[in-house]
Scaffold this motif. Structure first.
Motif, PDB file in Angstrom:
ATOM      1  N   SER A  12       0.485  -1.422  -0.294  1.00  0.00           N
ATOM      2  CA  SER A  12       0.340   0.223   0.351  1.00  0.00           C
ATOM      3  C   SER A  12       0.947   1.483   0.026  1.00  0.00           C
ATOM      4  O   SER A  12       0.709   2.127  -0.713  1.00  0.00           O
ATOM      5  N   ALA A  13       1.818   1.259   0.767  1.00  0.00           N
ATOM      6  CA  ALA A  13       2.813   2.508   0.691  1.00  0.00           C
ATOM      7  C   ALA A  13       3.289   2.608  -1.054  1.00  0.00           C
ATOM      8  O   ALA A  13       3.187   3.670  -0.996  1.00  0.00           O
ATOM      9  N   SER A  14       3.632   2.266  -1.024  1.00  0.00           N
ATOM     10  CA  SER A  14       4.245   2.352  -2.849  1.00  0.00           C
ATOM     11  C   SER A  14       3.175   2.213  -3.984  1.00  0.00           C
ATOM     12  O   SER A  14       3.357   3.207  -4.709  1.00  0.00           O
ATOM     13  N   LEU A  15       2.263   1.872  -3.450  1.00  0.00           N
ATOM     14  CA  LEU A  15       1.087   2.471  -4.463  1.00  0.00           C
ATOM     15  C   LEU A  15       0.200   3.777  -3.898  1.00  0.00           C
ATOM     16  O   LEU A  15       0.078   4.245  -5.403  1.00  0.00           O
ATOM     17  N   ILE A  16       0.803   4.158  -3.466  1.00  0.00           N
ATOM     18  CA  ILE A  16       0.441   5.920  -2.586  1.00  0.00           C
ATOM     19  C   ILE A  16       1.966   6.099  -3.712  1.00  0.00           C
ATOM     20  O   ILE A  16       1.293   7.566  -4.489  1.00  0.00           O
ATOM     21  N   VAL A  17       2.833   6.540  -3.264  1.00  0.00           N
ATOM     22  CA  VAL A  17       3.644   6.936  -3.830  1.00  0.00           C
ATOM     23  C   VAL A  17       4.106   7.025  -5.504  1.00  0.00           C
ATOM     24  O   VAL A  17       3.998   8.074  -6.277  1.00  0.00           O
ATOM     25  N   ARG A  58      -1.950  -9.037  -9.335  1.00  0.00           N
ATOM     26  CA  ARG A  58      -1.473  -8.621 -10.094  1.00  0.00           C
ATOM     27  C   ARG A  58      -2.064  -7.213 -11.015  1.00  0.00           C
ATOM     28  O   ARG A  58      -1.435  -6.583 -11.594  1.00  0.00           O
ATOM     29  N   LYS A  59      -3.156  -6.524 -10.026  1.00  0.00           N
ATOM     30  CA  LYS A  59      -3.453  -5.128 -10.737  1.00  0.00           C
ATOM     31  C   LYS A  59      -2.614  -4.304  -9.552  1.00  0.00           C
ATOM     32  O   LYS A  59      -1.878  -3.135 -10.219  1.00  0.00           O
ATOM     33  N   LEU A  60      -1.958  -4.575  -9.018  1.00  0.00           N
ATOM     34  CA  LEU A  60      -0.407  -3.723  -7.744  1.00  0.00           C
ATOM     35  C   LEU A  60       0.396  -3.668  -8.853  1.00  0.00           C
ATOM     36  O   LEU A  60       0.963  -2.661  -8.979  1.00  0.00           O
ATOM     37  N   LEU A  78       7.632  -8.032  -4.417  1.00  0.00           N
ATOM     38  CA  LEU A  78       6.575  -7.712  -3.160  1.00  0.00           C
ATOM     39  C   LEU A  78       8.037  -7.567  -2.092  1.00  0.00           C
ATOM     40  O   LEU A  78       8.599  -6.082  -1.647  1.00  0.00           O
ATOM     41  N   MET A  79       9.565  -8.319  -2.453  1.00  0.00           N
ATOM     42  CA  MET A  79      10.077  -8.008  -1.329  1.00  0.00           C
ATOM     43  C   MET A  79      11.219  -7.233  -1.733  1.00  0.00           C
ATOM     44  O   MET A  79      12.009  -6.383  -1.455  1.00  0.00           O
ATOM     45  N   HIS A  80      10.998  -6.962  -3.276  1.00  0.00           N
ATOM     46  CA  HIS A  80      12.074  -5.541  -3.743  1.00  0.00           C
ATOM     47  C   HIS A  80      11.353  -3.663  -3.347  1.00  0.00           C
ATOM     48  O   HIS A  80      11.861  -3.325  -3.122  1.00  0.00           O
ATOM     49  N   LEU A  81      10.336  -4.126  -2.565  1.00  0.00           N
ATOM     50  CA  LEU A  81       9.375  -2.728  -2.346  1.00  0.00           C
ATOM     51  C   LEU A  81      10.169  -2.634  -1.242  1.00  0.00           C
ATOM     52  O   LEU A  81      10.391  -3.398  -0.595  1.00  0.00           O
ATOM     53  N   PRO A  82      10.179  -0.968  -0.500  1.00  0.00           N
ATOM     54  CA  PRO A  82      10.915  -0.569  -0.030  1.00  0.00           C
ATOM     55  C   PRO A  82      10.366  -0.968   1.232  1.00  0.00           C
ATOM     56  O   PRO A  82       9.324  -0.664   1.656  1.00  0.00           O
ATOM     57  N   ARG A  83      11.012  -0.897   2.361  1.00  0.00           N
ATOM     58  CA  ARG A  83      10.741  -1.133   3.580  1.00  0.00           C
ATOM     59  C   ARG A  83      11.110  -1.112   4.677  1.00  0.00           C
ATOM     60  O   ARG A  83      12.271  -0.653   5.134  1.00  0.00           O
TER      61      ARG A  83
END
Length: 168
Positions: A12-17, A58-60, A78-83
């Protein structure tokens, strides 16, 4: 300078960005309005890895803009998204109670929800990436800007960060 921060799980955080998510749905409201930093939580919740959620991810994947690559069935992307880092700043411009949600007449991919006296249109994509059950709250975000990641531990609720913010 003191900045308000909200920790949000990935993806969700990256979807906002990337602008694919303009509302963050929460079980609680806030009266705060103004600049807000988005912190990508360190954990990746187990519910994002359930097989029944494949269509949602898939939509993400499409929303994140990497349409040329084949969808990774075990969700390694998903593991490559910043956390564990503050990754964006935005404005919190509204906090709307979700009273009801329903399909809009004649628009198969659009839905809407009532918030008090106001009617808001949301896209199917926005609906996929939030929990729009009645009684929850839709935090409306605007003017999102990515920033250089600031690796800090997150917290529950709104929390404060004192430190320098650098734009990307």
């Amino acid at each position: 300078m003191m900045n308000k921060v909200l920790t949000i799980y990935q993806p969700s955080a990256s979807l906002i960005v990337v602008g694919a998510k303009k509302f963050e749905t929460r079980p609680w409201r806030t009266h705060y309005r103004g600049e807000l930093l988005i912190h990508a939580g360190l954990k990746l919740p187990a519910k994002v890895l359930y097989p029944w959620a494949m269509w949602k991810w898939r939509k993400l994947y499409e929303a994140l803009g990497d349409k040329k690559m084949e969808f990774d069935a075990d969700k390694r992307f998903l593991m490559h998204l910043p956390r564990g880092a503050i990754i964006a700043k935005c404005e919190l411009v509204g906090c709307h109670k979700i009273d009801a949600i329903q399909e809009l007449e004649g628009a198969p991919y659009e839905t809407g929800y009532w918030t008090g006296l106001n009617w808001h249109d949301i896209t199917q994509q926005e609906e996929l990436f939030g929990d729009w059950r009645a009684g929850r709250w839709a935090w409306e975000l605007a003017n999102v800007e990515p920033i250089e990641p600031i690796f800090v531990s997150g917290k529950q609720g709104l929390w404060n960060y004192e430190g320098e913010i650098k734009r990307c």
